[in-house]
Scaffold this active site. Sequence first.
Site, PDB file in Angstrom:
ATOM      1  N   SER A  30      -1.733  78.420 -88.274  1.00 21.56           N
ATOM      2  CA  SER A  30      -0.734  79.485 -88.098  1.00 21.56           C
ATOM      3  C   SER A  30      -1.067  80.655 -89.026  1.00 21.56           C
ATOM      4  O   SER A  30      -1.833  80.488 -89.973  1.00 21.56           O
ATOM      5  CB  SER A  30       0.657  78.943 -88.447  1.00 21.56           C
ATOM      6  N   GLY A  31      -0.487  81.790 -88.720  1.00 24.34           N
ATOM      7  CA  GLY A  31      -0.688  82.965 -89.566  1.00 24.34           C
ATOM      8  C   GLY A  31      -1.454  84.046 -88.829  1.00 24.34           C
ATOM      9  O   GLY A  31      -1.684  83.952 -87.616  1.00 24.34           O
ATOM     10  N   ASP A  89      -7.655  76.827 -89.831  1.00 27.75           N
ATOM     11  CA  ASP A  89      -6.395  77.371 -90.326  1.00 27.75           C
ATOM     12  C   ASP A  89      -6.674  78.377 -91.431  1.00 27.75           C
ATOM     13  O   ASP A  89      -7.798  78.441 -91.947  1.00 27.75           O
ATOM     14  CB  ASP A  89      -5.508  76.231 -90.870  1.00 27.75           C
ATOM     15  N   GLY A  90      -5.656  79.173 -91.720  1.00 23.91           N
ATOM     16  CA  GLY A  90      -5.793  80.160 -92.794  1.00 23.91           C
ATOM     17  C   GLY A  90      -5.324  79.579 -94.114  1.00 23.91           C
ATOM     18  O   GLY A  90      -5.072  78.380 -94.225  1.00 23.91           O
ATOM     19  N   GLU A 111       0.981  72.083 -90.314  1.00 25.85           N
ATOM     20  CA  GLU A 111      -0.418  72.425 -90.611  1.00 25.85           C
ATOM     21  C   GLU A 111      -1.101  71.279 -91.339  1.00 25.85           C
ATOM     22  O   GLU A 111      -2.236  70.914 -91.056  1.00 25.85           O
ATOM     23  CB  GLU A 111      -0.492  73.685 -91.466  1.00 25.85           C
ATOM     24  N   LYS A 129      -8.119  86.265-100.661  1.00 26.89           N
ATOM     25  CA  LYS A 129      -7.537  84.934-100.929  1.00 26.89           C
ATOM     26  C   LYS A 129      -8.331  84.161-101.987  1.00 26.89           C
ATOM     27  O   LYS A 129      -7.890  83.120-102.457  1.00 26.89           O
ATOM     28  CB  LYS A 129      -7.490  84.130 -99.636  1.00 26.89           C
TER      29      LYS A 129
END
Length: 256
Positions: A30-31, A89-90, A111, A129
């Site tokens: 998600s994201g 995924d992020g 997640e 990040k």
Amino acid sequence: RLVEESKRLAAFQAVKDHLLPSYTKIGIGSGSTVVYVVDAIAALGPAITKSMTFYPTGAQSEELIEAAGLNLAYISKLPSGTQLDVAFDGADEVDDDLNLIKGGGACLWQEKIVAAAAKKFVCVADFRKLSPRLGTAWKKGIPIEVLPMAAPRVLDALKQMGSHGARIRPGLPGKAGAIVTDNGMWIIDAPFAPLLLPKDSEKGLHAENESSGVWTVDALADRLIKLPGVAEIGLFYGQSGLEVASGAQKPVAAYF
Ligand code: DER
């Protein structure tokens, strides 16, 4: 613009490196970064993707898969013992050992379940990040999914653990009250001092006493996951071999 381009490049590279045509079961996180992962997968074309099934990690992820015309299914329907080939995924922050803070999008519980169901977990994250220790770049705190009725007592426990400014994540404009996750839970964001890694203890850097708020990644995770009312925590584990408190797979690679 640079950030979006970095997300897109990372996503396309990650799919190129880690989505093999032979794969049939793929987890989708998600994201906003994972949007580019789905773009990269869709760009492979139906000749490749028609034999693949995609497993979501929440409402947004489900919509992404459907909107891209990809085959959608749910890991709750997978035969016992079946694993996904890969999950993408992020993350909100990635440290030197590829440990992650996740949950900025309030989707961390599903997640982590999907990440743990995959043979290989690929984290896709832009350059913002990357940081030496968790809590250095991401200042909003570690997201913790909690049962609403337990939230006040979890906040008390976090204060005892040296987290200053932990709070229930408020709703966005147009939603009075707290954010409610896809699972009907609340999110508490708990700031801590940057989380220490095994290599830090070799430099004499130690988490002092519990109330100091200085923790190692694994010690903090072990404490948080045991707090009554905590459903899941937004700490995922990297390649440093840390024991995983609640089952998330080790990220194979993080792309920036
Ligand atoms: O909620 C999450 O864990 C998401 O993966 C999220 O934190 C990453 O969001 P971004 O890709 O929009 O930065």
